[in-house]
Design an enzyme around this catalytic site. Structure first.
Site, mmCIF file in Angstrom:
data_model
loop_
_atom_site.group_PDB
_atom_site.id
_atom_site.type_symbol
_atom_site.label_atom_id
_atom_site.label_comp_id
_atom_site.label_asym_id
_atom_site.label_seq_id
_atom_site.Cartn_x
_atom_site.Cartn_y
_atom_site.Cartn_z
ATOM 1 N N GLU A 1 2.142 -3.366 5.746
ATOM 2 C CA GLU A 1 1.172 -3.076 4.691
ATOM 3 C C GLU A 1 1.421 -3.902 3.430
ATOM 4 O OE1 GLU A 1 4.369 0.198 4.316
ATOM 5 O OE2 GLU A 1 3.508 -1.116 5.848
ATOM 6 N N ILE B 1 0.858 -1.193 0.000
ATOM 7 C CA ILE B 1 0.000 0.000 0.000
ATOM 8 C C ILE B 1 0.891 1.240 0.000
ATOM 9 C CG2 ILE B 1 -1.785 1.272 1.239
ATOM 10 C CD1 ILE B 1 -2.653 -1.414 2.480
ATOM 11 N N ASN C 1 -1.418 6.518 8.279
ATOM 12 C CA ASN C 1 -1.459 6.346 9.731
ATOM 13 C C ASN C 1 -1.210 7.655 10.468
ATOM 14 O OD1 ASN C 1 -2.096 3.613 10.076
ATOM 15 N ND2 ASN C 1 0.012 2.967 9.789
ATOM 16 N N TYR D 1 -9.056 -20.908 -5.951
ATOM 17 C CA TYR D 1 -7.834 -21.650 -5.650
ATOM 18 C C TYR D 1 -6.587 -20.766 -5.635
ATOM 19 C CZ TYR D 1 -8.030 -21.752 -10.788
ATOM 20 O OH TYR D 1 -8.159 -21.414 -12.111
ATOM 21 N N ARG E 1 -5.284 -5.412 -13.176
ATOM 22 C CA ARG E 1 -6.657 -5.598 -12.692
ATOM 23 C C ARG E 1 -6.714 -5.425 -11.173
ATOM 24 N NH1 ARG E 1 -9.385 -11.166 -12.137
ATOM 25 N NH2 ARG E 1 -11.523 -10.671 -11.572
ATOM 26 N N ARG F 1 -9.476 -15.978 -7.793
ATOM 27 C CA ARG F 1 -10.179 -17.241 -7.987
ATOM 28 C C ARG F 1 -10.154 -18.052 -6.687
ATOM 29 N NH1 ARG F 1 -6.314 -19.078 -12.798
ATOM 30 N NH2 ARG F 1 -4.926 -18.650 -11.033
ATOM 31 N N HIS G 1 -4.045 5.255 13.388
ATOM 32 C CA HIS G 1 -3.881 3.820 13.145
ATOM 33 C C HIS G 1 -5.194 3.060 12.985
ATOM 34 C CE1 HIS G 1 0.514 3.440 13.481
ATOM 35 N NE2 HIS G 1 0.417 4.478 14.305
#
Length: 309
Positions: free
Chosen positions: A229, A187, A194, A220, A249, A218, A199
């Site tokens: 993060e 991230i 933060n 699996y 994506r 999916r 936090h």
């Protein structure tokens, strides 16, 4: 339901039809030709987190749910199935990602139908339900909840479990002469989040990103928290040329997620590094490559995907 909207719904549907829709086990809402939301059933609240009082009287184009497709295209602005059904009276089905009130993205299957009075379209109804095929965690993940292998904050695999799954999947791919993709997801500017918001908000952001990833992957595939993060995604049976598209994506759908704070909505971006597995790979070698690619994304401006080649 607000009186004005109730009257509009009763002009479109019989009392019996309204009662049936109200008690359906799938989400449903009714809109006017201008896409004003006139009716919102209890299941829609259960799925989205939004009460009827928060939704009725608003318009689809207000983008409360912010439907997007797999490329994070804003469907309420470009390519809305409900709007197209109102225009041509054609029933449509689609798979989209709505934004839950808690901020995370979740996949739903939608079906839009015109409401006709005297053969003229006077509104439309959208039915929607969770895409359970995508939302179900694997049986293995559910069984390990009692073995302290789940991160209590994000409810995805913890570091220990992630290491175990990666080692197992690497061996499995070698036996099957196949390959897996490894994604290191960090991230962006998490310390700033933060420091600025506190936090507790940082924790909510972590949960939002984790939940969005689990919803996308999916059954699996595997998503685990590596630490801080950083989140790891393990994707079996992929090819080198598929990694960037998949990474994009993930990146776009996370950037299309947001949470509500006292200072307004807070969105985040992620930097992603990815690599395909090689036959000679060890646990350490594939982790090292993906980690380096993630830092390459950071160096090149963040909010991007870098694939090892």
């Amino acid at each position: 339901m607000k009186c004005e909207q109730r009257e509009k719904v009763e002009d479109l549907l019989s009392e019996q039809a309204i009662e049936i829709i109200k008690n359906l086990e799938i989400g449903a809402y009714v809109v006017s030709p201008e896409r004003e939301i006139l009716f919102w059933n209890d299941k829609a609240y259960e799925i989205t987190g939004y009460t009827s009082g928060e939704v009725i009287g608003s318009f689809c184009q207000d983008n409360l749910l912010r439907h997007v497709d797999e490329l994070a295209t804003e469907l309420c602005i470009h390519g809305c199935p409900l709007l197209e059904t109102i225009k041509d009276g054609t029933i449509r089905k689609a798979r989209v990602y709505l934004r839950h009130k808690a901020g995370y993205r979740m996949p739903v299957k939608v079906e839009t139908l015109p409401i006709k009075v005297n053969n003229e379209t006077k509104g439309a109804i959208e039915f929607f339900q969770e895409d359970t095929e995508e939302l179900n965690l694997s049986e293995e993940l559910r069984r390990t909840r009692e073995k302290a292998l789940i991160c209590p904050l994000t409810e995805i695999g913890n570091r220990r479990y992630t290491e175990q799954v990666l080692e197992d999947r690497l061996e499995e791919m070698k036996r099957m002469n196949s390959s897996l993709g490894l994604f290191f997801i960090d991230i962006d500017d998490f310390k700033h989040i933060n420091d600025t918001y506190g936090h507790p908000i940082g924790d909510i952001v972590l949960k939002m990103v984790a939940r969005t990833l689990v919803s996308i992957m999916r059954p699996y595939d595997f998503v685990g928290r590596w630490g801080g993060e950083e989140i790891v995604a393990i994707v079996p049976h992929v090819k080198q040329e598929e990694l960037f598209e998949l990474g994009e994506r993930l990146r776009k759908l996370i950037s299309a997620s947001s949470i509500k704070t006292t200072q307004g909505r807070l969105g985040v971006t992620v930097s992603i590094g990815s690599t395909i597995s090689f036959k000679e790979d060890t646990f350490d070698s594939i982790i090292d490559r993906a980690d380096k690619m993630m830092y390459e994304s950071k160096r090149n401006g963040k909010n991007r995907v870098t694939v090892y080649s």
